[in-house]
Design an enzyme around this catalytic site. Structure first.
Site, PDB file in Angstrom:
ATOM      1  N   CYS A  88     -13.639   2.341 -28.027  1.00 36.88           N
ATOM      2  CA  CYS A  88     -14.897   2.989 -27.967  1.00 36.88           C
ATOM      3  C   CYS A  88     -15.494   2.986 -26.595  1.00 36.88           C
ATOM      4  O   CYS A  88     -16.630   2.466 -26.395  1.00 36.88           O
ATOM      5  CB  CYS A  88     -15.745   2.368 -29.028  1.00 36.88           C
ATOM      6  SG  CYS A  88     -15.008   2.063 -30.675  1.00 36.88           S
ATOM      7  N   GLU A  89     -14.975   4.050 -25.827  1.00 32.36           N
ATOM      8  CA  GLU A  89     -15.482   4.370 -24.861  1.00 32.36           C
ATOM      9  C   GLU A  89     -15.418   5.762 -24.260  1.00 32.36           C
ATOM     10  O   GLU A  89     -13.998   6.194 -24.677  1.00 32.36           O
ATOM     11  CB  GLU A  89     -15.134   3.502 -23.494  1.00 32.36           C
ATOM     12  CG  GLU A  89     -15.216   1.833 -23.652  1.00 32.36           C
ATOM     13  CD  GLU A  89     -16.832   1.418 -23.006  1.00 32.36           C
ATOM     14  OE1 GLU A  89     -17.337   2.522 -22.574  1.00 32.36           O
ATOM     15  OE2 GLU A  89     -17.166   0.459 -23.576  1.00 32.36           O
ATOM     16  N   TYR A 132      -9.891   4.655 -11.980  1.00 28.17           N
ATOM     17  CA  TYR A 132      -9.536   5.362 -10.786  1.00 28.17           C
ATOM     18  C   TYR A 132      -9.639   6.698 -10.855  1.00 28.17           C
ATOM     19  O   TYR A 132      -9.075   7.455  -9.893  1.00 28.17           O
ATOM     20  CB  TYR A 132      -8.496   4.792  -9.883  1.00 28.17           C
ATOM     21  CG  TYR A 132      -8.194   3.420  -9.840  1.00 28.17           C
ATOM     22  CD1 TYR A 132      -9.112   2.536  -9.143  1.00 28.17           C
ATOM     23  CD2 TYR A 132      -6.939   2.987 -10.203  1.00 28.17           C
ATOM     24  CE1 TYR A 132      -8.652   1.200  -9.023  1.00 28.17           C
ATOM     25  CE2 TYR A 132      -6.702   1.411 -10.206  1.00 28.17           C
ATOM     26  CZ  TYR A 132      -7.601   0.652  -9.391  1.00 28.17           C
ATOM     27  OH  TYR A 132      -7.199  -0.450  -9.090  1.00 28.17           O
ATOM     28  N   ARG A 159      -5.805   2.388 -15.372  1.00 29.96           N
ATOM     29  CA  ARG A 159      -5.956   3.216 -14.150  1.00 29.96           C
ATOM     30  C   ARG A 159      -6.559   4.564 -14.366  1.00 29.96           C
ATOM     31  O   ARG A 159      -7.390   4.884 -13.591  1.00 29.96           O
ATOM     32  CB  ARG A 159      -4.456   3.365 -13.403  1.00 29.96           C
ATOM     33  CG  ARG A 159      -3.881   2.087 -13.202  1.00 29.96           C
ATOM     34  CD  ARG A 159      -2.703   2.190 -12.388  1.00 29.96           C
ATOM     35  NE  ARG A 159      -2.812   2.661 -10.985  1.00 29.96           N
ATOM     36  CZ  ARG A 159      -2.725   4.059 -10.627  1.00 29.96           C
ATOM     37  NH1 ARG A 159      -2.265   4.906 -11.626  1.00 29.96           N
ATOM     38  NH2 ARG A 159      -3.001   4.510  -9.412  1.00 29.96           N
ATOM     39  N   GLU A 184       4.246  -6.681   2.083  1.00 30.19           N
ATOM     40  CA  GLU A 184       3.737  -7.031   0.678  1.00 30.19           C
ATOM     41  C   GLU A 184       3.777  -5.860  -0.288  1.00 30.19           C
ATOM     42  O   GLU A 184       2.641  -5.631  -0.861  1.00 30.19           O
ATOM     43  CB  GLU A 184       2.483  -7.694   0.845  1.00 30.19           C
ATOM     44  CG  GLU A 184       2.506  -9.013   1.776  1.00 30.19           C
ATOM     45  CD  GLU A 184       0.689  -9.069   2.063  1.00 30.19           C
ATOM     46  OE1 GLU A 184      -0.009  -8.336   1.815  1.00 30.19           O
ATOM     47  OE2 GLU A 184       0.619 -10.191   2.435  1.00 30.19           O
ATOM     48  N   PRO A 185       4.913  -5.219  -0.586  1.00 29.61           N
ATOM     49  CA  PRO A 185       4.911  -4.162  -1.284  1.00 29.61           C
ATOM     50  C   PRO A 185       4.791  -4.458  -2.865  1.00 29.61           C
ATOM     51  O   PRO A 185       5.284  -5.334  -3.104  1.00 29.61           O
ATOM     52  CB  PRO A 185       6.165  -3.419  -1.220  1.00 29.61           C
ATOM     53  CG  PRO A 185       7.152  -4.499  -0.775  1.00 29.61           C
ATOM     54  CD  PRO A 185       6.202  -5.302   0.030  1.00 29.61           C
ATOM     55  N   GLY A 186       3.794  -3.677  -3.494  1.00 30.76           N
ATOM     56  CA  GLY A 186       3.903  -3.882  -5.103  1.00 30.76           C
ATOM     57  C   GLY A 186       4.300  -2.899  -5.715  1.00 30.76           C
ATOM     58  O   GLY A 186       5.220  -2.581  -6.360  1.00 30.76           O
ATOM     59  N   ARG A 187       3.208  -1.734  -5.730  1.00 31.17           N
ATOM     60  CA  ARG A 187       3.354  -0.707  -6.663  1.00 31.17           C
ATOM     61  C   ARG A 187       4.678   0.139  -6.087  1.00 31.17           C
ATOM     62  O   ARG A 187       5.472   0.702  -7.214  1.00 31.17           O
ATOM     63  CB  ARG A 187       2.229   0.455  -6.189  1.00 31.17           C
ATOM     64  CG  ARG A 187       2.265   1.618  -6.930  1.00 31.17           C
ATOM     65  CD  ARG A 187       1.143   2.750  -6.238  1.00 31.17           C
ATOM     66  NE  ARG A 187      -0.194   2.008  -5.963  1.00 31.17           N
ATOM     67  CZ  ARG A 187      -1.018   2.126  -6.723  1.00 31.17           C
ATOM     68  NH1 ARG A 187      -0.859   2.594  -8.026  1.00 31.17           N
ATOM     69  NH2 ARG A 187      -2.148   1.302  -6.443  1.00 31.17           N
ATOM     70  N   GLY A 201       0.784  -1.191  -0.013  1.00 28.59           N
ATOM     71  CA  GLY A 201       0.111  -0.048   0.070  1.00 28.59           C
ATOM     72  C   GLY A 201       0.864   1.027  -0.028  1.00 28.59           C
ATOM     73  O   GLY A 201       0.130   2.370  -0.101  1.00 28.59           O
TER      74      GLY A 201
HETATM   75  C1  LIG Z   1      -2.618  -5.431  -4.034  1.00 23.47           C
HETATM   76  C2  LIG Z   1      -2.169  -5.953  -2.634  1.00 23.47           C
HETATM   77  C3  LIG Z   1      -0.822  -5.611  -2.129  1.00 23.47           C
HETATM   78  C4  LIG Z   1       0.063  -4.626  -2.935  1.00 23.47           C
HETATM   79  O1  LIG Z   1      -0.373  -3.424  -2.706  1.00 23.47           O
HETATM   80  P1  LIG Z   1       0.464  -2.023  -3.382  1.00 23.47           P
HETATM   81  O2  LIG Z   1      -0.296  -0.999  -3.032  1.00 23.47           O
HETATM   82  O3  LIG Z   1       0.670  -2.345  -4.632  1.00 23.47           O
HETATM   83  O4  LIG Z   1       1.509  -2.152  -2.750  1.00 23.47           O
HETATM   84  C5  LIG Z   1      -0.401  -6.365  -0.925  1.00 23.47           C
HETATM   85  N1  LIG Z   1      -1.149  -7.231  -0.228  1.00 23.47           N
HETATM   86  C6  LIG Z   1      -2.342  -7.332  -0.731  1.00 23.47           C
HETATM   87  C7  LIG Z   1      -3.164  -8.419   0.230  1.00 23.47           C
HETATM   88  C8  LIG Z   1      -2.940  -6.914  -1.795  1.00 23.47           C
HETATM   89  O5  LIG Z   1      -3.988  -7.123  -2.107  1.00 23.47           O
END
Ligand SMILES: *Cc1c(COP(=O)(O)O)cnc(C)c1O
Length: 416
Positions: A341-342, A315, A311, A272-275, A237
């Protein structure tokens, strides 16, 4: 940063983005390996063992990205059996995988148990019972963390806020103790930890620390109940700068988390970093097809659409859009829109850009939730992806062909 202008031309590390577009076509995702590594190190350096980092695969699941992160020692946060298969195919370790998601199927549970994942992030009492059954059928213990909803307001877009009571995610804090007790009773469940994930694109540490305090209080309660909790997983997050946002100081947040957890003792921390690992490491190159002068405003019609980068449509997300070749012409006020076409098919509204047909634009910070959310709507083949390493570019996903898109479809004879 790994994307910079040299003599008015945009470069990804030492590769000219214009040359990449010429070689691989557009729309094209371009990732910087160095930027992914730098982002990862920002976390890893202040996260000593035994604390664990599980990259959230859904942000960008290309095998080359997963392989790179596996080499850096990453664990992985998955949300489907498909993502588990990707992690394994990319050389990731199953024993560093955590499995999130609100509606895991029996088949997904069985597969994950067979691979020996680190743990299941369980989101409901019903899921816990089903996991116990599946584990019993396979005569194994299922390692479990309970995903608890700490009910904090992450102050982000409602679609990416997940930590409020009203969201579908997680176990209510008020039920967590009972469900943990139930987990202790179930013969094929091994309760190891608790986790939460309060939302995405969060720009201050306050909501995370607020959630951490609530989770730590829960752990203290559970320990009082005689339940040994070994890990606290605070999810992902962490926000990035898309426009002019000031993202939070990652190391300060991680150190403060460690400080608060130490007060309780005996806890392994997980994230759990993603973004924040891949977001600013990718851009989407698109070519202007037409400049259309409207009555009220102008449009740049480009060859990337909402199917390539969802995105903005989903959002109202902002992505900076910059020219690949800087020009001296004075900028116009334009909407940058795609071919789908949106009406919602836009990449950017009311931008100041000078570009005409044939010019290339770069949509920045598209490394996370870009390609992974793309679709074939309007029968548009998905974009190619390239990973840049210094002055070398590697095609890490071929552009789809149109015939790829109807693979598996069947024509049914029409009765005459
Ligand atoms: C999507 C998600 C993440 C990653 O979130 P980011 O905002 O990309 O860091 C981590 N944990 C869970 C459970 C998620 O659903």
């Amino acid at each position: 940063m790994s994307f910079n202008y040299h003599d008015g031309v945009l470069y990804a590390e030492q590769c000219s983005v214009a040359e990449l577009a010429a070689q691989y076509g557009t729309p094209l995702y371009v990732y910087s390996q160095q930027q992914i590594m730098n982002n990862w190190q920002q976390f890893a350096t202040v996260w000593p063992a035994p604390h664990r980092l599980c990259y959230a695969v859904k942000a960008n699941s290309n095998l080359a990205v997963l392989h790179l992160l596996a080499q850096l020692g990453a664990g992985f946060d998955i949300v489907s059996g498909g993502e588990l298969a990707r992690v394994i195919a990319a050389g990731g370790r199953a024993d560093r995988v955590v499995f999130s998601g609100v509606a895991k199927s029996r088949a997904e549970m069985a597969e994950a148990l067979a691979h020996g994942i680190y743990c299941f992030n369980v989101e409901s009492a019903a899921e816990l019972e089903q996991l116990n059954e599946v584990a019993r059928a396979h005569q194994v213990m299922a390692p479990v963390s309970l995903r608890v909803n700490p009910d904090v307001d992450a102050q982000t877009h409602p679609y990416i806020s997940t930590g409020l009571k009203t969201n579908k995610f997680g176990i209510a804090m008020s039920q967590a103790r009972d469900i943990a007790r139930r987990a202790q009773e179930l013969p094929n469940i091994q309760l190891q930890g608790v986790d939460c994930h309060i939302g995405s694109q969060i720009l201050t540490a306050a909501p995370f620390l607020d959630a951490a305090d609530r989770m730590l209080a829960l752990i203290a309660d559970l320990r009082q109940d005689g339940i040994a909790i070994q890990h606290l997983n605070m999810g992902g997050g962490i926000g990035i700068s898309y426009q002019h946002e000031q993202p939070l100081d990652v190391s300060a947040y991680l150190l403060e988390l460690q400080r608060r957890a130490e007060a309780l003792g005996g806890l392994t921390l997980m994230l759990e970093p993603g973004r924040s690992i891949v977001g600013n490491a990718g851009l989407l190159v698109t070519q202007v097809a037409y400049h259309k002068a409207g009555e009220d405003k102008d449009f740049l019609l480009v060859d990337a659409g909402m199917n390539d980068l969802m995105r903005p449509a989903l959002y109202q997300a902002y992505h900076e859009i910059i020219p690949v070749q800087q020009s001296a012409a004075s900028p116009l006020l334009v909407d940058v829109v795609g071919p789908v076409c949106e009406t919602g098919d836009f990449l950017g509204l009311a931008r100041h850009l000078s570009a005409s047909a044939g010019d290339l634009l770069a949509v920045m910070n598209a490394g996370a939730y870009g390609f992974t959310m793309s679709s074939n709507y309007n029968t548009r083949p998905r974009a190619a992806e390239v990973m840049v390493i210094g002055d070398q570019a590697h095609l890490i996903r071929e552009r789809e062909t149109v015939s790829d898109l109807w693979k598996g479809e069947r024509i049914v004879e029409v009765p005459r």
